[in-house]
Write a protein that holds these residues in place. Structure first.
Motif, short mmCIF file in Angstrom:
data_model
loop_
_atom_site.label_atom_id
_atom_site.label_comp_id
_atom_site.label_asym_id
_atom_site.label_seq_id
_atom_site.Cartn_x
_atom_site.Cartn_y
_atom_site.Cartn_z
N TRP A 70 38.25 40.31 38.46
CA TRP A 70 37.97 38.89 38.67
C TRP A 70 37.91 38.51 40.14
O TRP A 70 36.92 37.91 40.60
CB TRP A 70 39.02 38.06 37.93
CG TRP A 70 39.00 36.60 38.23
CD1 TRP A 70 39.72 35.94 39.17
CD2 TRP A 70 38.19 35.60 37.59
NE1 TRP A 70 39.45 34.58 39.16
CE2 TRP A 70 38.51 34.35 38.19
CE3 TRP A 70 37.25 35.62 36.56
CZ2 TRP A 70 37.91 33.16 37.79
CZ3 TRP A 70 36.66 34.42 36.17
CH2 TRP A 70 36.99 33.22 36.78
N ASP A 71 38.94 38.80 40.92
CA ASP A 71 38.97 38.37 42.32
C ASP A 71 37.88 39.06 43.14
O ASP A 71 37.17 38.41 43.92
CB ASP A 71 40.35 38.65 42.93
CG ASP A 71 41.43 37.74 42.37
OD1 ASP A 71 41.09 36.61 41.95
OD2 ASP A 71 42.60 38.15 42.32
N ASP A 72 37.74 40.37 42.97
CA ASP A 72 36.70 41.10 43.68
C ASP A 72 35.32 40.59 43.30
O ASP A 72 34.40 40.55 44.13
CB ASP A 72 36.79 42.60 43.39
CG ASP A 72 37.94 43.27 44.11
OD1 ASP A 72 38.47 42.66 45.07
OD2 ASP A 72 38.32 44.38 43.72
N TRP A 74 34.11 37.59 42.47
CA TRP A 74 33.59 36.39 43.13
C TRP A 74 33.46 36.59 44.64
O TRP A 74 32.53 36.06 45.27
CB TRP A 74 34.48 35.19 42.82
CG TRP A 74 34.46 34.89 41.34
CD1 TRP A 74 35.45 35.10 40.45
CD2 TRP A 74 33.35 34.38 40.59
NE1 TRP A 74 35.05 34.75 39.17
CE2 TRP A 74 33.76 34.30 39.24
CE3 TRP A 74 32.05 33.97 40.92
CZ2 TRP A 74 32.92 33.83 38.23
CZ3 TRP A 74 31.21 33.50 39.92
CH2 TRP A 74 31.66 33.45 38.59
N THR A 75 34.35 37.38 45.21
CA THR A 75 34.25 37.67 46.64
C THR A 75 32.96 38.45 46.93
O THR A 75 32.20 38.12 47.85
CB THR A 75 35.46 38.50 47.11
OG1 THR A 75 36.66 37.74 46.89
CG2 THR A 75 35.34 38.83 48.59
N SER A 273 50.09 36.23 40.11
CA SER A 273 48.74 36.20 39.54
C SER A 273 48.19 37.60 39.27
O SER A 273 47.24 37.75 38.50
CB SER A 273 47.79 35.46 40.48
OG SER A 273 47.71 36.11 41.74
N GLN A 274 48.75 38.61 39.89
CA GLN A 274 48.24 39.96 39.70
C GLN A 274 49.07 40.77 38.71
O GLN A 274 48.53 41.49 37.88
CB GLN A 274 48.21 40.70 41.05
CG GLN A 274 47.34 40.05 42.10
CD GLN A 274 45.88 39.98 41.69
OE1 GLN A 274 45.36 40.90 41.08
NE2 GLN A 274 45.22 38.88 42.03
#
Length: 447
Positions: A70-72, A74-75, A273-274
């Motif tokens: 998820w985080d990767d 959008w980055t 969150s992780q």
């Protein structure tokens, strides 16, 4: 300071994305390849099957799928727009949609013939931009329910019928708060509703934490604020004023995070969150229940040595139960290298053929009724009851479903609300501090 920072971030992003639009398509793609990005590893096999069928139906076209966390996701997606290496098609989130549409990096999908009636109610309409063009093709949907440890509930003397018929209010918490208190156990074995309960030394929390909820509170407080009659903005879609300064909203937030002060809900420090989300707290036996989304059904069902059941969200002061109904979509990038192939792929992704294929994996609820039916059957085959998630969609009399707030400047709203909600939950900052935060957000929307 926060306002200036947020506006600066938006300006920089806008400039970089728009300038990136002048560059070429996806790096490494070719005229016979469609590149497709998604973030959910659990769904990857289903879409690989869809890709095989699509390729058979469209000789000469190939689909190359890239999956990342998820985080990767959008980055790297944002960076790809800047560098001109964007995918042809990507899984889009309604929370991100407004800003992408405003920055003109999405291709209109008006010619795909998407009919709103072909999908679960509301899913297709959410992807119409302020300019009247469609920018997303319905993919799947999810709702929120209460997951709970059956053995812990039984030990607390709570039945499935009781947990499926809870009510709440911001004054005393109703039967919901009583149930959460009963599920809470301190290190001396005293429950939260028993004399001598030690809220500072809790062994099992009645309710897990999923953090502060940022500005949407999807799996935290949104079911409560909605069932109290509150809405994020002044309009269902493309609102121009947020309502975090509402006394209704603030009274709900004060009560909700007050559950942690009483020792019934895990404290903010227990959330990561992780690595330590609500599901991890339940799996470790540190929490008896958690609000979570339908995308987590298989995760909770897979906890070893633990039987997890689900219940619908509590009935609120409005007399209804409420849950966010989020719907993902597939979007085509404006500068897709293989735009014609991309449009064909997106049309196929939203078809009953692919939707049924995805549904048969029993991972998510696809957007079409046929796809949803296939998913329900797949879950039943696994012995999983998903009615707590599907009932709100079918029963509009007793349930309210609502979407993420659909507005411009979602990144700026997040930049302001994320620390604001953390301060309230983690540091005990008064909920009235949201008056100033809301004013800052509305100033941004007025830009």
């Amino acid at each position: 300071m926060r306002l200036r920072t947020a506006v600066a971030l938006t300006a920089a992003l806008a400039l970089s994305l728009v300038s990136g639009c002048a560059r070429g398509g996806t790096a490494g793609s070719s005229s016979d390849t469609v590149t497709y990005w998604l973030w959910d590893a659990n769904q990857l096999p289903a879409y690989q099957d869809c890709a095989k069928d699509f390729e058979q139906r469209n000789p000469g076209l190939h689909v190359r799928i890239t999956q990342m966390g998820w985080d990767d996701y959008w980055t790297k997606l944002t960076a790809s727009f800047i560098a001109g290496t964007q995918p042809d098609v990507f899984t889009d989130h309604i929370q991100k949609f407004g800003q992408f549409a405003d920055l003109q990096v999405l291709e209109p999908l008006d010619d795909l013939g998407i009919e709103e009636s072909a999908y679960q109610p509301g899913l297709a309409a959410n992807w119409i931009g302020q300019d009247g063009h469609r920018y997303g093709s319905p993919k799947d949907w999810d709702t929120v329910a209460l997951f709970y440890n059956e053995e812990m509930a039984k030990d607390a003397g709570l039945t499935a019928g009781q947990l499926g018929d809870l009510t709440w209010n911001p004054e005393d918490g109703g039967t919901f708060e009583k149930a959460v208190a009963r599920l809470t156990v301190d290190r001396n074995g005293r429950r939260g509703d028993e004399p001598g309960f030690d809220k500072n030394n809790v062994e099992v929390y009645g309710l897990a934490t999923n953090g502060g909820g940022d500005g949407d509170g999807q799996t935290q407080w949104s079911t409560f604020t909605a069932s109290a009659g509150w809405t994020y903005t002044d309009r269902k879609r493309w609102g121009t004023e947020y309502q975090y300064d509402s006394r209704t909203f603030q009274s709900v937030i004060k009560w909700y995070f007050g559950l942690a002060e009483k020792g019934y809900m895990a404290p903010f420090t227990d959330y990561n969150s992780q690595s330590n989300q609500a599901n991890a707290q339940v799996a470790a036996g540190k929490a008896a229940s958690a609000f979570d989304g339908a995308w987590m059904i298989s995760t909770y069902a897979g906890f070893k040595g633990m039987k997890i059941a689900t219940a619908v969200t509590p009935e609120g002061p409005t007399g209804k139960r409420a849950t966010m109904m989020n719907g993902l979509a597939d979007s085509v990038t404006k500068n897709a290298h293989n735009k014609q192939g991309a449009l064909k792929w997106v049309k196929y992704l939203s078809s009953d053929e692919c939707q049924r294929t995805v549904g048969r994996y029993g991972i998510v609820f696809p957007a079409t009724p046929d796809g949803t039916e296939a998913a329900v059957a797949a879950y039943e085959k696994k012995g999983i009851d998903v009615s707590a998630f599907t009932e709100p969609v079918a029963d509009k009399k007793d349930f309210t479903t609502f979407s993420y707030p659909i507005t411009d400047h979602a990144a700026d709203v997040y930049a302001l609300m994320h620390p604001a909600m953390q301060d309230i939950y983690g540091n005990g900052t008064p909920v009235t501090s949201l008056d100033e935060t809301n004013s800052q957000i509305d100033l941004i929307l007025d830009q």
